[in-house]
Design a protein around this motif. Structure first.
Motif, PDB file in Angstrom:
ATOM      1  N   MET A 198      10.533   1.068 -14.695  1.00 29.57           N
ATOM      2  CA  MET A 198      11.013   1.095 -14.311  1.00 29.57           C
ATOM      3  C   MET A 198      11.041   2.514 -13.400  1.00 29.57           C
ATOM      4  N   ARG A 199      11.611   3.160 -14.039  1.00 28.18           N
ATOM      5  CA  ARG A 199      10.892   4.992 -12.761  1.00 28.18           C
ATOM      6  C   ARG A 199       9.789   4.452 -12.543  1.00 28.18           C
ATOM      7  N   ALA A 200       8.984   4.617 -13.057  1.00 32.74           N
ATOM      8  CA  ALA A 200       8.343   5.012 -11.152  1.00 32.74           C
ATOM      9  C   ALA A 200       8.523   3.188 -10.373  1.00 32.74           C
ATOM     10  N   GLU A 201       9.048   2.549 -10.412  1.00 33.46           N
ATOM     11  CA  GLU A 201       9.611   1.968  -9.074  1.00 33.46           C
ATOM     12  C   GLU A 201      10.591   2.317  -8.641  1.00 33.46           C
ATOM     13  N   LEU A 202      11.120   2.627  -9.287  1.00 33.47           N
ATOM     14  CA  LEU A 202      12.504   3.988  -8.629  1.00 33.47           C
ATOM     15  C   LEU A 202      12.394   4.943  -8.104  1.00 33.47           C
ATOM     16  N   ALA A 203      10.993   6.159  -8.654  1.00 38.58           N
ATOM     17  CA  ALA A 203      10.349   6.960  -8.059  1.00 38.58           C
ATOM     18  C   ALA A 203       9.760   6.144  -6.597  1.00 38.58           C
ATOM     19  N   LYS A 204       9.035   5.253  -6.430  1.00 39.18           N
ATOM     20  CA  LYS A 204       8.323   5.086  -5.443  1.00 39.18           C
ATOM     21  C   LYS A 204       9.489   4.750  -4.386  1.00 39.18           C
ATOM     22  N   LEU A 205      10.748   3.777  -4.042  1.00 39.84           N
ATOM     23  CA  LEU A 205      11.516   3.572  -3.842  1.00 39.84           C
ATOM     24  C   LEU A 205      12.534   4.774  -2.832  1.00 39.84           C
ATOM     25  N   THR A 206      12.838   6.434  -4.178  1.00 38.01           N
ATOM     26  CA  THR A 206      13.406   7.213  -3.412  1.00 38.01           C
ATOM     27  C   THR A 206      12.019   7.850  -2.339  1.00 38.01           C
ATOM     28  N   ALA A 207      10.658   8.005  -2.722  1.00 39.78           N
ATOM     29  CA  ALA A 207       9.315   8.229  -2.005  1.00 39.78           C
ATOM     30  C   ALA A 207       9.729   8.191  -0.922  1.00 39.78           C
ATOM     31  N   ARG A 208       9.819   6.504  -0.615  1.00 43.37           N
ATOM     32  CA  ARG A 208      10.045   5.648   0.412  1.00 43.37           C
ATOM     33  C   ARG A 208      10.840   6.267   1.356  1.00 43.37           C
ATOM     34  N   THR A 209      12.267   6.560   1.045  1.00 42.27           N
ATOM     35  CA  THR A 209      13.404   7.323   2.017  1.00 42.27           C
ATOM     36  C   THR A 209      13.601   8.607   1.627  1.00 42.27           C
ATOM     37  N   ASP A 210      13.335   8.710   0.798  1.00 37.28           N
ATOM     38  CA  ASP A 210      13.743  10.459   1.202  1.00 37.28           C
ATOM     39  C   ASP A 210      12.725  10.661   2.928  1.00 37.28           C
ATOM     40  N   GLY A 211      13.861  11.790   3.398  1.00 36.03           N
ATOM     41  CA  GLY A 211      13.623  12.154   4.321  1.00 36.03           C
ATOM     42  C   GLY A 211      13.687  11.218   5.794  1.00 36.03           C
ATOM     43  N   GLY A 255      21.195   4.179  -1.318  1.00 36.83           N
ATOM     44  CA  GLY A 255      21.726   5.499  -2.469  1.00 36.83           C
ATOM     45  C   GLY A 255      22.445   4.743  -3.468  1.00 36.83           C
ATOM     46  N   GLN A 256      23.467   3.660  -2.965  1.00 42.86           N
ATOM     47  CA  GLN A 256      24.500   3.214  -4.056  1.00 42.86           C
ATOM     48  C   GLN A 256      23.784   2.340  -4.870  1.00 42.86           C
ATOM     49  N   PHE A 257      22.532   1.366  -4.465  1.00 46.94           N
ATOM     50  CA  PHE A 257      21.486   1.001  -5.289  1.00 46.94           C
ATOM     51  C   PHE A 257      20.852   1.931  -5.853  1.00 46.94           C
ATOM     52  N   VAL A 258      20.456   3.591  -5.665  1.00 45.81           N
ATOM     53  CA  VAL A 258      18.972   3.799  -6.578  1.00 45.81           C
ATOM     54  C   VAL A 258      20.137   4.569  -8.081  1.00 45.81           C
ATOM     55  N   ALA A 259      21.573   4.868  -7.186  1.00 43.87           N
ATOM     56  CA  ALA A 259      22.029   5.018  -8.224  1.00 43.87           C
ATOM     57  C   ALA A 259      22.516   3.953  -9.531  1.00 43.87           C
ATOM     58  N   ALA A 260      22.920   3.094  -8.476  1.00 42.34           N
ATOM     59  CA  ALA A 260      23.063   2.034  -9.832  1.00 42.34           C
ATOM     60  C   ALA A 260      21.811   1.623 -10.440  1.00 42.34           C
ATOM     61  N   TYR A 261      20.971   1.741 -10.096  1.00 41.34           N
ATOM     62  CA  TYR A 261      19.510   1.018 -11.325  1.00 41.34           C
ATOM     63  C   TYR A 261      18.909   2.307 -11.629  1.00 41.34           C
ATOM     64  N   GLN A 262      19.446   3.376 -11.218  1.00 36.84           N
ATOM     65  CA  GLN A 262      19.593   4.799 -12.681  1.00 36.84           C
ATOM     66  C   GLN A 262      19.672   4.398 -13.984  1.00 36.84           C
ATOM     67  N   ALA A 263      21.225   4.367 -13.409  1.00 37.81           N
ATOM     68  CA  ALA A 263      21.910   3.225 -14.923  1.00 37.81           C
ATOM     69  C   ALA A 263      21.715   2.935 -15.849  1.00 37.81           C
ATOM     70  N   LEU A 264      21.337   1.681 -14.752  1.00 35.71           N
ATOM     71  CA  LEU A 264      20.869   0.543 -15.519  1.00 35.71           C
ATOM     72  C   LEU A 264      19.576   1.148 -16.184  1.00 35.71           C
ATOM     73  N   ILE A 265      18.451   2.056 -16.169  1.00 34.60           N
ATOM     74  CA  ILE A 265      17.781   2.065 -16.672  1.00 34.60           C
ATOM     75  C   ILE A 265      17.944   2.961 -17.781  1.00 34.60           C
ATOM     76  N   THR A 266      19.058   3.759 -17.779  1.00 31.15           N
ATOM     77  CA  THR A 266      19.480   4.586 -18.961  1.00 31.15           C
ATOM     78  C   THR A 266      19.849   3.231 -19.392  1.00 31.15           C
ATOM     79  N   ARG A 267      20.411   3.027 -19.625  1.00 29.52           N
ATOM     80  CA  ARG A 267      21.679   2.339 -20.539  1.00 29.52           C
ATOM     81  C   ARG A 267      20.312   1.147 -21.121  1.00 29.52           C
TER      82      ARG A 267
END
Length: 95
Positions: A1-14, A47-59
């Motif tokens: 899950m963290r790898a998927e999130l990293a891909k998403l943030t890499a594509r949206t950064d910048g 950004g809101q989705f990423v924050a919610a997804y990070q919280a989900l991963i942690t849980r």
């Protein structure tokens, strides 16, 4: 899950910059304004989705760790069942 999130943030950064106009008359200026607004909204929602997804991963990771610890405790308790009983077991069916 963290790898998927990293891909998403890499594509949206910048991609948080504004949108430029393609001409100096009213239609491209209005289009650029509307596209810019849509882009800002989309960036905000991503950004809101990423924050919610990070919280989900942690849980989920916390739940998995807690489950593993509970499973180990249950196995330990089950392996100790019957220890110290008097009289000791004399047949296989009593073990």
């Amino acid at each position: 899950m963290r790898a998927e999130l990293a891909k998403l943030t890499a594509r949206t950064d910048g991609h948080s910059g504004g949108v430029g106009t393609v001409g100096a008359w009213d239609v491209p200026e209005e289009l650029a304004e509307r596209v810019g607004t849509a882009h800002q909204s989309m960036s905000k929602y991503v950004g809101q989705f990423v924050a919610a997804y990070q919280a989900l991963i942690t849980r989920i990771e916390t739940s998995a760790k807690d489950f593993d610890l509970s499973d180990l405790a249950a196995q330990d308790a089950a392996s100790g069942a019957g220890r110290g009983l008097e009289p000791p077991a004399t047949r296989e069916s009593q073990n």
